[in-house]
Design a protein around this motif. Structure first.
Motif, mmCIF file in Angstrom:
data_model
loop_
_atom_site.group_PDB
_atom_site.id
_atom_site.type_symbol
_atom_site.label_atom_id
_atom_site.label_comp_id
_atom_site.label_asym_id
_atom_site.label_seq_id
_atom_site.Cartn_x
_atom_site.Cartn_y
_atom_site.Cartn_z
ATOM 1 N N ALA A 144 4.231 -1.647 -5.215
ATOM 2 C CA ALA A 144 2.689 -1.275 -6.896
ATOM 3 C C ALA A 144 2.634 -2.650 -7.321
ATOM 4 N N ASP A 145 2.668 -3.701 -7.702
ATOM 5 C CA ASP A 145 2.904 -4.748 -8.259
ATOM 6 C C ASP A 145 1.147 -5.119 -7.005
ATOM 7 N N MET A 146 2.300 -6.384 -6.033
ATOM 8 C CA MET A 146 0.369 -6.853 -4.895
ATOM 9 C C MET A 146 -0.348 -5.768 -4.836
ATOM 10 N N LEU A 147 -1.029 -4.571 -5.217
ATOM 11 C CA LEU A 147 -1.574 -3.596 -5.138
ATOM 12 C C LEU A 147 -2.681 -4.116 -5.930
ATOM 13 N N VAL A 148 -2.132 -3.852 -7.202
ATOM 14 C CA VAL A 148 -2.572 -3.823 -8.347
ATOM 15 C C VAL A 148 -3.018 -5.494 -8.339
ATOM 16 N N GLN A 149 -3.002 -6.531 -8.036
ATOM 17 C CA GLN A 149 -3.021 -7.774 -7.716
ATOM 18 C C GLN A 149 -4.366 -7.727 -6.873
ATOM 19 N N LEU A 150 -4.314 -7.265 -5.830
ATOM 20 C CA LEU A 150 -4.880 -6.708 -4.468
ATOM 21 C C LEU A 150 -6.284 -5.743 -5.483
ATOM 22 N N GLN A 151 -6.484 -4.945 -6.933
ATOM 23 C CA GLN A 151 -7.010 -4.365 -6.748
ATOM 24 C C GLN A 151 -7.559 -3.802 -6.386
ATOM 25 N N ARG A 152 -6.353 -2.891 -5.560
ATOM 26 C CA ARG A 152 -6.640 -1.461 -5.233
ATOM 27 C C ARG A 152 -6.022 -0.488 -5.728
ATOM 28 N N PRO A 153 -6.425 0.302 -6.903
ATOM 29 C CA PRO A 153 -5.959 1.032 -7.354
ATOM 30 C C PRO A 153 -4.926 2.198 -7.664
ATOM 31 N N LEU A 154 -5.819 2.690 -6.524
ATOM 32 C CA LEU A 154 -5.221 4.008 -5.489
ATOM 33 C C LEU A 154 -3.985 3.719 -4.883
ATOM 34 N N HIS A 155 -3.692 3.167 -3.621
ATOM 35 C CA HIS A 155 -3.004 2.748 -2.559
ATOM 36 C C HIS A 155 -1.269 1.542 -3.966
ATOM 37 N N ALA A 156 -1.788 1.305 -5.274
ATOM 38 C CA ALA A 156 -0.947 1.012 -5.992
ATOM 39 C C ALA A 156 -0.350 2.064 -7.279
ATOM 40 N N ALA A 157 -1.130 3.069 -7.092
ATOM 41 C CA ALA A 157 -1.021 4.237 -8.108
ATOM 42 C C ALA A 157 0.039 4.984 -6.922
ATOM 43 N N LEU A 158 -0.393 5.105 -5.794
ATOM 44 C CA LEU A 158 1.302 5.597 -4.635
ATOM 45 C C LEU A 158 2.616 5.267 -4.614
ATOM 46 N N ALA A 159 1.978 3.527 -4.668
ATOM 47 C CA ALA A 159 3.463 3.050 -4.438
ATOM 48 C C ALA A 159 4.192 3.323 -6.314
ATOM 49 N N ARG A 160 3.401 3.275 -7.061
ATOM 50 C CA ARG A 160 4.009 3.420 -8.384
ATOM 51 C C ARG A 160 4.456 4.445 -8.704
ATOM 52 N N HIS A 161 3.893 6.031 -8.186
ATOM 53 C CA HIS A 161 4.880 7.240 -8.583
ATOM 54 C C HIS A 161 6.042 6.856 -7.410
ATOM 55 N N ASP A 162 6.188 6.459 -6.222
ATOM 56 C CA ASP A 162 6.729 6.533 -5.281
ATOM 57 C C ASP A 162 8.620 5.864 -5.934
ATOM 58 N N GLN A 163 7.792 5.044 -6.689
ATOM 59 C CA GLN A 163 8.847 4.129 -7.488
ATOM 60 C C GLN A 163 9.695 4.750 -8.327
ATOM 61 N N ALA A 164 8.578 5.792 -9.597
ATOM 62 C CA ALA A 164 9.008 6.313 -10.191
ATOM 63 C C ALA A 164 9.601 7.367 -9.779
ATOM 64 N N VAL A 165 9.759 8.389 -8.590
ATOM 65 C CA VAL A 165 10.240 9.217 -8.201
ATOM 66 C C VAL A 165 11.574 8.676 -8.249
ATOM 67 N N HIS A 166 12.048 7.369 -8.012
ATOM 68 C CA HIS A 166 13.191 6.862 -7.185
ATOM 69 C C HIS A 166 13.982 6.212 -8.964
ATOM 70 N N THR A 167 13.560 6.033 -10.190
ATOM 71 C CA THR A 167 13.837 5.820 -10.711
ATOM 72 C C THR A 167 14.454 7.143 -11.588
ATOM 73 N N ASP A 168 16.054 7.045 -11.038
ATOM 74 C CA ASP A 168 17.106 7.727 -11.783
ATOM 75 C C ASP A 168 17.951 7.192 -11.690
ATOM 76 N N GLY A 169 18.829 8.114 -12.922
ATOM 77 C CA GLY A 169 20.189 7.248 -13.701
ATOM 78 C C GLY A 169 20.290 7.450 -15.234
ATOM 79 N N PRO A 170 22.067 7.503 -15.672
ATOM 80 C CA PRO A 170 21.864 7.360 -16.928
ATOM 81 C C PRO A 170 20.871 6.496 -18.127
ATOM 82 N N GLY A 171 20.102 7.430 -18.424
ATOM 83 C CA GLY A 171 19.338 6.395 -19.674
ATOM 84 C C GLY A 171 17.947 5.724 -19.095
ATOM 85 N N GLU A 172 17.564 6.333 -17.877
ATOM 86 C CA GLU A 172 16.461 5.846 -17.205
ATOM 87 C C GLU A 172 15.252 6.820 -16.995
ATOM 88 N N ASP A 173 15.626 7.995 -18.344
ATOM 89 C CA ASP A 173 14.234 8.330 -18.187
ATOM 90 C C ASP A 173 13.402 8.362 -18.616
#
Length: 602
Positions: free
Chosen positions: A184-213
């Motif tokens: 997601a960070d790479m795609l943001v730098q490359l100004q590809r917001p759509l692809h970056a949004a999908l990558a950031r969504h996948d990262q958010a989905v896998h952010t799981d654990g106590p205190g990480e809400d």
């Protein structure tokens, strides 16, 4: 998602060029057999790959044959690569692998680095689709390095995201989260917001654990902001997916007002896109929000919609599975009958030739025997295939049951956050522990090569450590002694044992070591003679200090122990001082896999 969006873009380009492709195909036959004709065939095959895969493979195969005839090795490599993509789209992974390996061998020998990197990315995706995860990881890493050396950051980001998808399927959530974030960070730098949004969504989905809400919510908000920046390529499904993730994160952070609006917008998108699974999930989330906010009628409406969709989806899955099994059974039954008839015919023929005698009779007899053996081999292979497919269906059922139990556990966790009564909150958490112990059973059944039984060593380890983590108990305060023999048990035996262990361990963690007291907790499951011995003991305060078999409500834990002991036909004994020891002897169970071995852990 990155790859799916890329293929969607490619599809649009191919459809837009359909007229040009048809014109190009019409003149192919009039071209002389030279490199220009090979290149034209490759162009036509590429433009047809998504809208008419069969035709693309036909043209690509003709171009490959011509390139081989003319000795054009680079064109051979590109044709092999394109044919690999086509066969993979059709699900013929063996043919796809053969073409990809052929393309890779030629491109490496020619030193064509860009083509080599492209072939590796396709090969990695093939391995990922086939769940050959170790090979997929290695190819994604090679392709990522090669695209980096070629200064192709967009493709490099795609490989990073592919590698994250490999780790996701390996259940290495931390590694997947890190790589999705990097992409997601790479795609943001490359100004590809759509692809970056999908990558950031996948990262958010896998952010799981106590205190990480809160961290998960921040990443879902970033994904939504990036999607709003994208001008092109947004589909209703993409917006619905990201909004659904954002709404769920808002709920986990207690922001029900904001979550309701987001989830309603996502539901409207899912309805317009015909996404039954999306509507199914969103109706359940909205039912929970509205119920907490006092909108009982609206909550009931969404709950009914959820139940209707759930029932229709389950019914459709079951009907499809039953139809497929019936079709396979009928086909295999006919094949077996035909094979049997052939065997009878061959035997009659052999008997007739026995009357003629001599060398000719011997030769014909040997041929018929060979054919009979081959027919039996085919019959046995068909039966093995049917058995494997039944096993696969059984594993899928356990996977769905596990997912449903995890959903129930999640709902209990959400409900517990809004309960102020300590006793009620404790009861909800106890229920959550019991649901988790049952979910572990179905998770292991899904992951096991033989889903008919449970390997108790990994199951008991995961159950015990999960309870310690759930109750925030560290090994520096309570020393754990775990001794488990490697036995495989039926679900009907493993499930009660898991619930008994859950009750006994939770009881010890709650009552045996009050006021931060240190001590030892011992869990044992051993095979002795013809019995399976289950023991949970501690050196805590014992019954005399007020501990007992209570779990949530007075006498509930002891009642559960008695109930499951009766179900298993087992006898048990308890010693309340010093410490507490509960020991159960179970006779009706399957024999251990390796009785001479055991697994101990401190």
């Amino acid at each position: 998602m990155f790859r799916a969006l890329f293929l969607s873009t490619l599809t649009c380009a191919a459809i837009g060029a359909a007229g040009q492709t048809d014109s190009l195909i019409r003149v192919l036959n009039d071209l002389p057999d030279d490199s220009n004709k090979v290149a034209a065939m490759g162009q036509a095959a590429r433009e047809l790959i998504l809208r008419d895969t069969d035709r693309s493979i036909l043209i690509g195969g003709t171009g490959l044959a011509l390139a081989q005839h003319l000795g054009l090795r680079y064109h051979q490599a590109t044709a092999h690569n394109l044919l690999g993509v086509g066969h993979n789209l059709q699900g013929d992974r063996n043919a796809a692998l053969e073409h990809f390996l052929g393309a890779l061998e030629i491109s490496e020998s020619l030193g064509k680095k860009a083509l080599t990197a492209n072939v590796r990315s396709n090969l990695a995706r093939l391995y990922l689709d086939d769940r050959r995860l170790d090979l997929a990881e290695a190819e994604y890493r090679r392709a990522m390095r090669e695209f980096r050396d070629l200064d192709e950051p967009i493709w490099e980001a795609g490989m990073v995201q592919g590698l994250a998808d490999v780790y996701r399927q390996m259940d290495r959530r931390d590694s997947a989260q890190i790589l999705f974030g990097k992409a997601a960070d790479m795609l943001v730098q490359l100004q590809r917001p759509l692809h970056a949004a999908l990558a950031r969504h996948d990262q958010a989905v896998h952010t799981d654990g106590p205190g990480e809400d809160s961290l998960s919510l921040a990443r879902h908000r970033q994904a939504w902001a990036l999607l709003q920046e994208a001008e092109n390529g947004q589909s209703a499904f993409t917006r619905m997916t990201i909004l659904r993730g954002l709404g769920g994160a808002l709920l986990r952070n207690g922001l029900d007002d904001e979550a309701e609006g987001i989830l309603r917008e996502a539901l409207a998108l899912a309805t317009s896109a015909g996404q039954r699974q999306g509507r199914h999930d969103l109706h359940l989330l909205l039912a929970g929000v509205l119920e907490r906010r006092g909108g009982a009628d609206s909550a009931l409406h969404h709950l009914r919609q959820y139940v209707a969709l759930h029932d229709s989806m389950v019914t459709a899955e079951r009907a499809r599975a039953i139809i497929e099994l019936q079709e396979r059974y009928e086909s295999e039954r006919k094949d077996i009958a035909l094979a049997h008839q052939r065997m009878l015919l061959e035997r009659r023929t052999r008997s007739m030739y026995l009357l003629t005698g001599g060398i000719i009779l011997m030769a014909i007899s040997l041929l018929l025997l060979w054919r009979a053996w081959r027919a039996k081999q085919r019959t046995a292979a068909a039966l093995r295939k049917a058995l494997d497919e039944r096993q696969l269906l059984l594993r899928e059922i356990h996977h769905r049951v596990k997912n449903n139990l995890q959903m129930v556990g999640g709902l209990l966790r959400m409900q517990g956050r809004h309960i102020r009564d300590p006793m009620a909150r404790e009861a909800v958490r106890d229920s959550q522990d019991r649901v988790r112990s049952m979910a572990l059973i179905h998770q292991d059944l899904y992951l096991e090569d033989d889903p008919r039984g449970i390997q108790m060593v990994p199951y008991v380890e995961k159950l015990v450590h999960g309870l310690l983590k759930s109750h925030a108990v560290g090994t520096e305060r309570i020393q754990l002694e775990l001794t488990v023999d490697p036995v495989r048990l039926d679900v009907d035996v493993a499930m009660p044992i898991g619930l008994i262990l859950n009750e006994l361990i939770v009881n010890a963690l709650k009552h045996a070591f009050p006021q931060g007291r240190t001590g030892r907790l011992r869990v044992m499951l051993k095979h002795q003679a013809e019995e399976l011995v289950l023991e949970v003991s501690d050196n805590g305060v014992g019954h005399a200090a007020g501990t007992g078999m209570e779990s949530g409500t007075p006498g509930f834990g002891l009642g559960m122990l008695r109930t499951f002991a009766d179900k298993l036909g087992a006898r048990y004994e308890m010693n309340g001082h010093p410490g507490t020891t509960v020991r159960m002897f179970i006779r009706d169970h399957k024999a251990p896999i390796e009785p001479a071995l055991s697994v101990s852990q401190r």
